[in-house]
Enzyme design. Structure first.
Site, PDB file in Angstrom:
ATOM      1  CE1 TYR A 195       6.099 -14.621  11.899  1.00  0.00           C
ATOM      2  CE2 TYR A 195       7.024 -15.708  13.827  1.00  0.00           C
ATOM      3  CZ  TYR A 195       7.074 -14.696  12.877  1.00  0.00           C
ATOM      4  OH  TYR A 195       8.109 -13.780  12.911  1.00  0.00           O
ATOM      5  CB  THR A 200       6.801  -5.211  15.479  1.00  0.00           C
ATOM      6  OG1 THR A 200       6.452  -6.596  15.557  1.00  0.00           O
ATOM      7  CG2 THR A 200       8.315  -5.055  15.511  1.00  0.00           C
ATOM      8  CG  ASP A 226      -1.920   1.104   1.251  1.00  0.00           C
ATOM      9  OD1 ASP A 226      -1.816   2.024   0.411  1.00  0.00           O
ATOM     10  OD2 ASP A 226      -2.820   1.060   2.108  1.00  0.00           O
TER      11      ASP A 226
END
Length: 226
Positions: free
Chosen positions: A151, A184, A34
Site C-alpha cells: 500500500y 474507514t 458492484d
C-alpha cells in the site's frame, strides 16, 4: 453545471465525496464495481455507473456513457497484502498497484477526451501520507510507525504519477491529496478522523477553478511541502 466522476464511490471516502459534491451542485457519476452496492449513492442523487478500474473494457464503457466530464477523482484503492518480507511477493505488489496505480492511468487516459472538452478540467488523485517519504521517516508522525510493502509503495507512486500528469497536462489542474488517518473499512475504522474530515482535501481540490494550483500534494490543513 460541473460533471464529476468518482471511482470507488460506493462507500467510505468515495461515498462521502459524492455526498459533498452533490451538495456543492455537481452532477456526480459514482463509479463502482458492484452496482448492488450503489443504493446509498443513488439515494443521494448520484448517477451510479458500473466501473471496474482494473478492467480496460469496463473503464472504456463507463467513460463512453458520460455526457461530459469536468472533474475526475481517482479514489478507488485497496490495502492489499499484509504479508511480511519473507512472504510478500511480486504478485502481491502487482495486485495492489493494479487498483491503486495502474487504474489511475486507465481511467485518466479514457477520460482525457472528455476532460479536454471541459472549460475547467480537474483531476484529483487520492494518495496518502503513508506514501510520502518525509512523513514515514518523521518519528513524530503516525505514518512512521506503520510498515508495509504494498500500500505505501503504491501511494508513493500515486504522488509521482500526479506530478508527471501535472507537467504533461498543463491545461488541466492535476493534484494529489492525503485524506489523513480516517475511519474507514480500509483501516478497520481505526482512524481518528471522520469521513467528512477525511474528504476536506479532496473537496478543496475538486472545486478549484481554472486559475487554481496544479502539481500539489495537500491535506485538510493545506499544501504539503515536498
Amino acid at each position: 453545471m460541473t460533471t464529476t466522476l468518482i471511482t470507488g464511490a460506493n462507500k467510505g471516502l468515495g461515498l462521502e465525496t459524492t455526498r459533498r459534491l452533490l451538495e456543492a451542485g455537481h452532477t456526480v457519476y459514482a463509479g463502482m464495481r458492484d452496482l448492488s452496492k450503489g443504493t446509498e449513492a443513488a439515494a443521494l442523487g448520484a448517477h451510479v455507473v458500473h466501473l471496474d478500474v482494473t478492467n480496460d473494457e469496463s473503464v472504456a464503457s463507463a467513460l463512453a456513457s458520460l455526457p461530459a466530464l469536468d472533474v475526475l477523482i481517482n479514489n478507488a484503492g485497496i490495502v492489499g497484502s499484509h504479508a511480511g518480507v519473507d512472504e510478500f511477493g511480486a504478485e502481491d505488489l502487482a495486485a495492489v498497484f493494479d487498483t491503486n496505480v495502474y487504474s489511475i492511468v486507465r481511467v485518466t487516459r479514457a477520460a482525457l477526451p472528455l476532460l479536454r472538452a471541459s472549460g475547467n478540467p480537474v483531476i484529483v488523485n487520492v494518495a496518502s501520507g503513508l506514501g510520502f517519504p518525509r512523513f514515514v521517516t518523521d518519528p513524530a508522525r503516525v505514518e512512521s510507525t506503520i510498515t508495509g510493502l504494498g500500500y505505501m509503495t503504491s501511494k508513493a507512486a500515486v504522488i509521482m504519477l500526479t506530478l508527471q500528469y501535472s507537467k504533461m497536462l498543463p491545461s488541466m489542474r492535476v493534484n494529489a491529496i492525503d485524506p489523513g488517518y480516517t475511519s474507514t473499512d480500509l483501516n478497520g475504522h481505526s482512524g481518528h478522523q471522520t469521513v467528512t474530515e477525511g474528504t476536506d482535501a479532496v473537496i478543496a481540490m475538486a472545486t478549484i477553478d481554472a486559475a487554481g494550483p496544479s502539481g500539489l500534494f495537500s491535506d485538510r490543513d493545506g499544501v504539503i511541502v515536498y
